[in-house]
Design an enzyme around this catalytic site. Structure first.
Site, PDB file in Angstrom:
ATOM      1  CB  THR A 192      43.170  46.825  40.983  1.00  0.00           C
ATOM      2  OG1 THR A 192      43.454  45.869  39.950  1.00  0.00           O
ATOM      3  CG2 THR A 192      43.699  48.190  40.583  1.00  0.00           C
ATOM      4  CG  ASN A 194      41.345  42.847  39.239  1.00  0.00           C
ATOM      5  OD1 ASN A 194      41.289  43.771  38.456  1.00  0.00           O
ATOM      6  ND2 ASN A 194      42.481  42.453  39.811  1.00  0.00           N
ATOM      7  CD  GLU A 251      41.005  46.134  36.662  1.00  0.00           C
ATOM      8  OE1 GLU A 251      42.022  46.814  36.928  1.00  0.00           O
ATOM      9  OE2 GLU A 251      40.886  45.475  35.618  1.00  0.00           O
TER      10      GLU A 251
END
Length: 303
Positions: A192, A194, A251
């Site tokens: 992901t 972030n 995220e």
């Protein structure tokens, strides 16, 4: 030609107001200047009740430009400014600074010490100084007044569809992609992007959303993505309760792409709410839910 307001979210009500101002400025053959305040006036008197920001100052400027506004005057809101009499407030801002020929405001506009100046005061001063006041009614849709407070309420409820309706656009946040806990890719197979934001910035309620991610800086990207292109994403907002509370973050798992986005600045747009944040009993249960999230996000965004 000046338009005065906080304009913290540039929602549909603000768009209506600014649109009228742009039309009027073009008709008069003068520039259209949006006057906004920074920080938010509430923060000066009741900092503990300061509303979360719906947009950054830079975002407000960009959105205003898209609506045809020629310039934006950012007024540093201080106790000294708030303490000016309505007349002094009017003359220092509209007469001396802007040399305005007209000013457009909403019908609930107040100004000067103790908010003593009203639209009636504005009319009186405008007649005295040759500045025409244009007062616009508050914007409603389906009996609902569209305002920043409504957008914040929808966001706090996780009703991103409602927030987008009130805004007239997708709610979005922009920030640098940083290193998170690192488990998304290594442990779960869902790397992901972030992002962390100040508590002063409004975010949707904790949960999982479908949306878009766009890298907005011009630096080279390692991987399959390119800058300024929107990519579908499954977006988690919250503190990862399954692994123990962590700092609240946004995220984004970018669907069907592989890229190293660390250090890049990205805009995340929220389209639909998929589910609330849940604490799962184990990694397998979490992975099953994440797979469903990605499938639903893919389906919604393809439509």
């Amino acid at each position: 030609m000046a338009t005065i307001g906080v304009f913290d979210g540039v929602h549909r009500g603000h768009q209506h107001l600014l649109g009228r101002a742009v039309e009027e400025a073009r008709r008069r053959g003068v520039p259209c200047v949006m006057v906004t305040f920074d920080p938010h006036p509430v923060s000066v008197f009741l900092p503990e009740k300061t509303p979360a920001r719906l947009t950054s100052l830079e975002e407000r400027l960009r959105l205003a430009g898209e609506l045809g506004v020629d310039a934006m005057l950012v007024v540093n809101f201080t106790c000294e400014l708030a303490g000016l009499s309505p007349r002094h407030y009017f003359t220092s801002l509209l007469v001396d600074t802007l040399k305005a020929t007209a000013v457009l405001v909403g019908e609930n506009f107040t100004f000067g010490k103790d908010a003593a100046g009203t639209v009636d005061t504005l009319r009186e001063l405008g007649e005295e100084y040759g500045i025409e006041p244009i007062v616009v009614g508050l914007y409603h849709d389906g009996g609902q007044r569209l305002c920043s407070s409504l957008v914040r309420r929808y966001l706090s409820e996780g009703n991103i569809e409602g927030a987008n309706w009130a805004l007239g656009r997708l709610f979005r946040v922009t920030g640098k992609v940083v290193h998170g806990a690192g488990r998304g890719g290594k442990e779960l197979g869902y790397p992901t992007a972030n992002q962390y934001f100040s508590e002063s910035m409004a975010l949707p309620a904790d949960g999982v959303y479908a949306g878009w991610l766009t890298v907005v800086d011009s630096g080279p990207i390692k991987g399959s993505m390119v800058a300024e292109r929107r990519y579908p994403a499954a977006i988690s907002v919250g503190t990862n309760p399954t692994f123990g509370d962590e700092p609240r973050s946004v995220e984004s798992f970018v669907i069907d792409q592989e890229a190293d986005l660390y250090g890049h600045t990205a805009t995340v747009e929220f389209v639909a709410h998929l589910r609330p944040m849940v604490k799962f009993h184990g990694v397998e249960e979490l992975l099953e839910a994440m797979g469903q999230d990605v499938s639903r996000a893919r389906e919604i965004l393809a439509g």
